[in-house]
Design a protein around this motif. Structure first.
Motif, PDB file in Angstrom:
ATOM      1  N   ARG A 160       0.845  -1.193   0.000  1.00  0.00           N
ATOM      2  CA  ARG A 160       0.000   0.000   0.000  1.00  0.00           C
ATOM      3  C   ARG A 160       0.891   1.257   0.000  1.00  0.00           C
ATOM      4  N   HIS A 161       0.527   2.253  -0.835  1.00  0.00           N
ATOM      5  CA  HIS A 161       1.277   3.513  -0.783  1.00  0.00           C
ATOM      6  C   HIS A 161       0.610   4.456   0.216  1.00  0.00           C
ATOM      7  N   CYS A 162       1.416   5.006   1.129  1.00  0.00           N
ATOM      8  CA  CYS A 162       0.912   5.881   2.181  1.00  0.00           C
ATOM      9  C   CYS A 162       1.511   7.284   2.056  1.00  0.00           C
ATOM     10  N   THR A 163       0.665   8.288   2.004  1.00  0.00           N
ATOM     11  CA  THR A 163       1.108   9.678   1.999  1.00  0.00           C
ATOM     12  C   THR A 163       0.892  10.243   3.398  1.00  0.00           C
ATOM     13  N   ALA A 164       1.980  10.713   4.005  1.00  0.00           N
ATOM     14  CA  ALA A 164       1.938  11.251   5.369  1.00  0.00           C
ATOM     15  C   ALA A 164       1.955  12.774   5.283  1.00  0.00           C
ATOM     16  N   LEU A 165       0.851  13.412   5.678  1.00  0.00           N
ATOM     17  CA  LEU A 165       0.686  14.854   5.509  1.00  0.00           C
ATOM     18  C   LEU A 165       0.626  15.556   6.860  1.00  0.00           C
ATOM     19  N   ASP A 166       1.441  16.596   7.005  1.00  0.00           N
ATOM     20  CA  ASP A 166       1.384  17.412   8.219  1.00  0.00           C
ATOM     21  C   ASP A 166       1.940  18.790   7.898  1.00  0.00           C
ATOM     22  N   SER A 167       1.392  19.815   8.530  1.00  0.00           N
ATOM     23  CA  SER A 167       1.885  21.173   8.277  1.00  0.00           C
ATOM     24  C   SER A 167       3.171  21.458   9.059  1.00  0.00           C
ATOM     25  N   ASN A 168       3.508  20.596  10.022  1.00  0.00           N
ATOM     26  CA  ASN A 168       4.717  20.765  10.830  1.00  0.00           C
ATOM     27  C   ASN A 168       5.931  20.218  10.073  1.00  0.00           C
ATOM     28  N   LYS A 169       6.781  21.126   9.602  1.00  0.00           N
ATOM     29  CA  LYS A 169       7.912  20.719   8.752  1.00  0.00           C
ATOM     30  C   LYS A 169       8.926  19.851   9.497  1.00  0.00           C
ATOM     31  N   LYS A 170       9.103  20.106  10.789  1.00  0.00           N
ATOM     32  CA  LYS A 170      10.063  19.309  11.573  1.00  0.00           C
ATOM     33  C   LYS A 170       9.625  17.848  11.631  1.00  0.00           C
ATOM     34  N   LYS A 171       8.336  17.644  11.846  1.00  0.00           N
ATOM     35  CA  LYS A 171       7.831  16.267  11.947  1.00  0.00           C
ATOM     36  C   LYS A 171       7.926  15.550  10.597  1.00  0.00           C
ATOM     37  N   ILE A 172       7.683  16.285   9.521  1.00  0.00           N
ATOM     38  CA  ILE A 172       7.819  15.689   8.189  1.00  0.00           C
ATOM     39  C   ILE A 172       9.285  15.369   7.898  1.00  0.00           C
ATOM     40  N   ARG A 173      10.202  16.216   8.371  1.00  0.00           N
ATOM     41  CA  ARG A 173      11.633  15.913   8.216  1.00  0.00           C
ATOM     42  C   ARG A 173      11.998  14.615   8.938  1.00  0.00           C
ATOM     43  N   PHE A 174      11.421  14.423  10.113  1.00  0.00           N
ATOM     44  CA  PHE A 174      11.637  13.177  10.858  1.00  0.00           C
ATOM     45  C   PHE A 174      11.149  11.973  10.057  1.00  0.00           C
ATOM     46  N   ILE A 175       9.956  12.080   9.480  1.00  0.00           N
ATOM     47  CA  ILE A 175       9.403  10.960   8.701  1.00  0.00           C
ATOM     48  C   ILE A 175      10.276  10.671   7.482  1.00  0.00           C
ATOM     49  N   LYS A 176      10.754  11.723   6.816  1.00  0.00           N
ATOM     50  CA  LYS A 176      11.656  11.526   5.660  1.00  0.00           C
ATOM     51  C   LYS A 176      12.912  10.776   6.086  1.00  0.00           C
ATOM     52  N   GLN A 177      13.472  11.204   7.210  1.00  0.00           N
ATOM     53  CA  GLN A 177      14.703  10.597   7.697  1.00  0.00           C
ATOM     54  C   GLN A 177      14.501   9.123   8.046  1.00  0.00           C
ATOM     55  N   ILE A 178      13.456   8.822   8.813  1.00  0.00           N
ATOM     56  CA  ILE A 178      13.286   7.423   9.235  1.00  0.00           C
ATOM     57  C   ILE A 178      12.788   6.533   8.089  1.00  0.00           C
ATOM     58  N   SER A 179      12.022   7.112   7.156  1.00  0.00           N
ATOM     59  CA  SER A 179      11.584   6.312   5.992  1.00  0.00           C
ATOM     60  C   SER A 179      12.800   5.842   5.211  1.00  0.00           C
ATOM     61  N   SER A 180      13.784   6.734   5.082  1.00  0.00           N
ATOM     62  CA  SER A 180      15.025   6.384   4.395  1.00  0.00           C
ATOM     63  C   SER A 180      15.799   5.335   5.190  1.00  0.00           C
ATOM     64  N   GLU A 181      15.940   5.551   6.490  1.00  0.00           N
ATOM     65  CA  GLU A 181      16.706   4.628   7.341  1.00  0.00           C
ATOM     66  C   GLU A 181      16.063   3.252   7.427  1.00  0.00           C
ATOM     67  N   LEU A 182      14.737   3.223   7.441  1.00  0.00           N
ATOM     68  CA  LEU A 182      14.020   1.949   7.590  1.00  0.00           C
ATOM     69  C   LEU A 182      13.700   1.297   6.243  1.00  0.00           C
ATOM     70  N   GLY A 183      14.063   1.976   5.147  1.00  0.00           N
ATOM     71  CA  GLY A 183      13.821   1.415   3.815  1.00  0.00           C
ATOM     72  C   GLY A 183      12.361   1.362   3.429  1.00  0.00           C
ATOM     73  N   LEU A 184      11.600   2.365   3.859  1.00  0.00           N
ATOM     74  CA  LEU A 184      10.162   2.393   3.544  1.00  0.00           C
ATOM     75  C   LEU A 184       9.946   3.162   2.244  1.00  0.00           C
ATOM     76  N   ASN A 185       9.898   2.432   1.147  1.00  0.00           N
ATOM     77  CA  ASN A 185       9.731   3.056  -0.176  1.00  0.00           C
ATOM     78  C   ASN A 185       8.287   3.420  -0.476  1.00  0.00           C
ATOM     79  N   ASN A 186       7.370   3.007   0.386  1.00  0.00           N
ATOM     80  CA  ASN A 186       5.940   3.239   0.135  1.00  0.00           C
ATOM     81  C   ASN A 186       5.374   4.376   0.981  1.00  0.00           C
ATOM     82  N   VAL A 187       6.266   5.246   1.485  1.00  0.00           N
ATOM     83  CA  VAL A 187       5.820   6.421   2.259  1.00  0.00           C
ATOM     84  C   VAL A 187       6.247   7.691   1.529  1.00  0.00           C
ATOM     85  N   THR A 188       5.295   8.605   1.330  1.00  0.00           N
ATOM     86  CA  THR A 188       5.610   9.932   0.791  1.00  0.00           C
ATOM     87  C   THR A 188       5.259  10.966   1.855  1.00  0.00           C
ATOM     88  N   PRO A 189       6.267  11.555   2.525  1.00  0.00           N
ATOM     89  CA  PRO A 189       5.988  12.580   3.533  1.00  0.00           C
ATOM     90  C   PRO A 189       5.846  13.945   2.863  1.00  0.00           C
TER      91      PRO A 189
END
Length: 220
Positions: A105-134
């Motif tokens: 399943r492709h999941c888009t993670a949306l939030d207006s808080n840029k810091k939290k989206i930066r966290f999701i980008k970082q961990i998606s990369s580290e955890l190899g989650l190719n199906n997340v778009t922050p």
């Protein structure tokens, strides 16, 4: 479980792995060892980066596992199929948890808080989650159509429906994570337009009330 890569969980890792495995069994959610390890790595990184990104008020690993990870796991079996948008995702809850459990399943993670989206980008990369778009944006500024729109951030069900409806694909579903069942007034205000299904969730080790409210547009 191999402790390599874990920074915050350390000595608690075996106990946390047991709690998670028992919860998955109770929820009848068959996740492989890699997925279980990825969920715990997510928890580790959530606690590790919490101060820098202001992610959660919960700092105890067991409490965070139950109230964040397992709480989100309880909705997985009830979600309709298809592309998913999570509004007000915060640290990626439930978007990242869903993505780990359902790699198809492709999941888009949306939030207006840029810091939290930066966290999701970082961990998606580290955890190899190719199906997340922050995406760092307000829902009003976001475009796109999704089969499923989720949120655990909205206090008001009516506000969630109003914000989410423009992003919903034809025959799609809105899925709101709630504590208590919404008031009769809220449900009544929506029932002319929406087919509403209230699903009581039993979250392992959590005594608080939890529900998933599923809404789909009525065919007139």
């Amino acid at each position: 479980m191999d402790s390599t890569g874990f920074v915050k969980l350390g000595a608690q890792l075996p106990a946390l792995a047991d709690i998670l495995a028992q919860a998955l069994q109770t929820l009848a959610l068959p996740l492989n060892e890699t997925q279980q390890r990825t969920l715990l790595l997510y928890l580790d990184k959530l606690l590790l980066w919490n101060k820098a990104y202001n992610l959660t008020a919960i700092t105890d690993p067991v409490e965070a596992l139950i109230k964040h990870v397992i709480d989100c796991l309880a909705i997985i079996a009830h979600l309709p199929a298809g592309s998913l948008l999570d509004i007000g995702t915060g640290a990626g809850l439930p978007a990242v948890i869903i993505a780990i459990c359902q790699p198809e399943r492709h999941c888009t993670a949306l939030d207006s808080n840029k810091k939290k989206i930066r966290f999701i980008k970082q961990i998606s990369s580290e955890l190899g989650l190719n199906n997340v778009t922050p995406i760092a944006a307000r829902i009003e500024a976001h475009e796109g159509q999704y089969d499923v729109v989720t949120s655990r951030a909205f206090a008001s069900l009516i506000d969630f429906v109003e914000a989410a409806q423009p992003r919903l694909a034809d025959n799609g579903y809105l899925c709101a994570m709630k504590g208590k069942v919404p008031s009769a007034e809220e449900l009544q205000a929506l029932q002319d337009t929406w087919q509403i299904k209230t699903i009581k969730l039993d979250v392992p080790r959590l005594e608080d009330s939890r529900h998933l409210i599923e809404l789909s547009v009525k065919n007139v």
